[in-house]
Design a protein around this motif. Sequence first.
Motif, short mmCIF file in Angstrom:
data_model
loop_
_atom_site.label_atom_id
_atom_site.label_comp_id
_atom_site.label_asym_id
_atom_site.label_seq_id
_atom_site.Cartn_x
_atom_site.Cartn_y
_atom_site.Cartn_z
N GLN A 147 -62.35 38.39 -52.42
CA GLN A 147 -62.51 38.51 -50.98
C GLN A 147 -63.96 38.25 -50.56
N GLN A 148 -64.91 38.72 -51.35
CA GLN A 148 -66.31 38.46 -51.04
C GLN A 148 -66.62 36.97 -51.05
N LEU A 149 -66.09 36.26 -52.04
CA LEU A 149 -66.30 34.80 -52.10
C LEU A 149 -65.66 34.10 -50.91
N LEU A 150 -64.43 34.48 -50.58
CA LEU A 150 -63.72 33.85 -49.47
C LEU A 150 -64.40 34.18 -48.13
N ASP A 151 -64.85 35.42 -47.97
CA ASP A 151 -65.57 35.80 -46.75
C ASP A 151 -66.85 34.99 -46.60
N ALA A 152 -67.60 34.86 -47.69
CA ALA A 152 -68.86 34.12 -47.65
C ALA A 152 -68.63 32.65 -47.29
N ALA A 153 -67.48 32.12 -47.72
CA ALA A 153 -67.15 30.71 -47.43
C ALA A 153 -66.52 30.55 -46.04
N GLY A 154 -66.16 31.66 -45.41
CA GLY A 154 -65.54 31.60 -44.09
C GLY A 154 -64.10 31.12 -44.11
N LEU A 155 -63.42 31.31 -45.24
CA LEU A 155 -62.02 30.88 -45.34
C LEU A 155 -61.07 31.98 -44.90
N PRO A 156 -60.07 31.64 -44.08
CA PRO A 156 -59.08 32.65 -43.70
C PRO A 156 -58.16 32.95 -44.88
N TYR A 157 -57.80 34.23 -45.01
CA TYR A 157 -56.91 34.60 -46.10
C TYR A 157 -56.11 35.85 -45.74
N GLU A 158 -54.98 35.97 -46.43
CA GLU A 158 -54.16 37.16 -46.39
C GLU A 158 -54.19 37.73 -47.81
N THR A 159 -54.00 39.04 -47.93
CA THR A 159 -53.96 39.62 -49.26
C THR A 159 -52.64 40.36 -49.48
N GLU A 160 -52.28 40.43 -50.74
CA GLU A 160 -51.11 41.22 -51.12
C GLU A 160 -51.32 41.75 -52.53
N VAL A 161 -51.02 43.02 -52.70
CA VAL A 161 -50.97 43.63 -54.02
C VAL A 161 -49.51 43.95 -54.27
N ALA A 162 -48.99 43.41 -55.36
CA ALA A 162 -47.58 43.60 -55.68
C ALA A 162 -47.46 44.19 -57.08
N SER A 163 -46.26 44.60 -57.41
CA SER A 163 -46.01 45.16 -58.73
C SER A 163 -44.78 44.47 -59.31
N GLY A 164 -44.83 44.19 -60.59
CA GLY A 164 -43.69 43.56 -61.26
C GLY A 164 -44.15 42.61 -62.33
N ASP A 165 -43.20 41.87 -62.87
CA ASP A 165 -43.53 40.83 -63.83
C ASP A 165 -44.42 39.81 -63.11
N PRO A 166 -45.64 39.54 -63.60
CA PRO A 166 -46.57 38.70 -62.85
C PRO A 166 -46.02 37.33 -62.46
N ALA A 167 -45.47 36.58 -63.38
CA ALA A 167 -45.02 35.23 -63.06
C ALA A 167 -43.90 35.23 -62.03
N HIS A 168 -42.89 36.04 -62.26
CA HIS A 168 -41.76 36.07 -61.32
C HIS A 168 -42.19 36.59 -59.94
N THR A 169 -43.06 37.59 -59.94
CA THR A 169 -43.53 38.14 -58.68
C THR A 169 -44.34 37.09 -57.92
N LEU A 170 -45.18 36.34 -58.63
CA LEU A 170 -45.97 35.29 -57.97
C LEU A 170 -45.07 34.22 -57.36
N VAL A 171 -44.03 33.83 -58.06
CA VAL A 171 -43.11 32.83 -57.52
C VAL A 171 -42.40 33.38 -56.27
N ASP A 172 -42.02 34.64 -56.30
CA ASP A 172 -41.40 35.24 -55.11
C ASP A 172 -42.37 35.25 -53.93
N ILE A 173 -43.61 35.63 -54.18
CA ILE A 173 -44.62 35.67 -53.11
C ILE A 173 -44.88 34.26 -52.59
#
Length: 151
Positions: free
Chosen positions: A71-97
């Motif tokens: 977030q610090q890097l993205l803020d410094a670059a002025g890039l818009p972003y959304e964040t999400e913290v999820a729980s589960g199997d990383p690969a499958h959860t990432l594909v769902d997100i």
Amino acid sequence: MKILLPFDGSTMALDAVRFAIRMAGDGLTTQVVLVNVQEPASLYELMVAHDPQVIQQASAAAGAHILQAAQQLLDAAGLPYETEVASGDPAHTLVDILENYGCDLVVMGASGTSALRSALLGSVSNEVLHAAGVPVMIVKSTDQDNVDIAE
């Protein structure tokens, strides 16, 4: 372009963030979905905690803490972003997100913090590469010009 940017706090994940920032700096109109996926609690953790809500809160706090460097890097670059913290199997959860947010591209590090899991089951980046319905850019080293792009 909406980019899914998985972040586990590793050096490789930081390199992926820097690469996404560089793409935006080179003129790509970019929105970022910055994600941390926490692995589910172990049986031992569930037994010791006695309260699943305590584990969920600890997991969410840990994920939010891990995301701070990105977030610090993205803020410094002025890039818009959304964040999400999820729980589960990383690969499958990432594909769902990825699907839930309607991302057009995944930019991620080649390896993360789970070396044992990578050795036994294949890396998360490899699993996402094969399961995602969009191009996946895997940043392989700190040399930001060294990436693979696959569909």
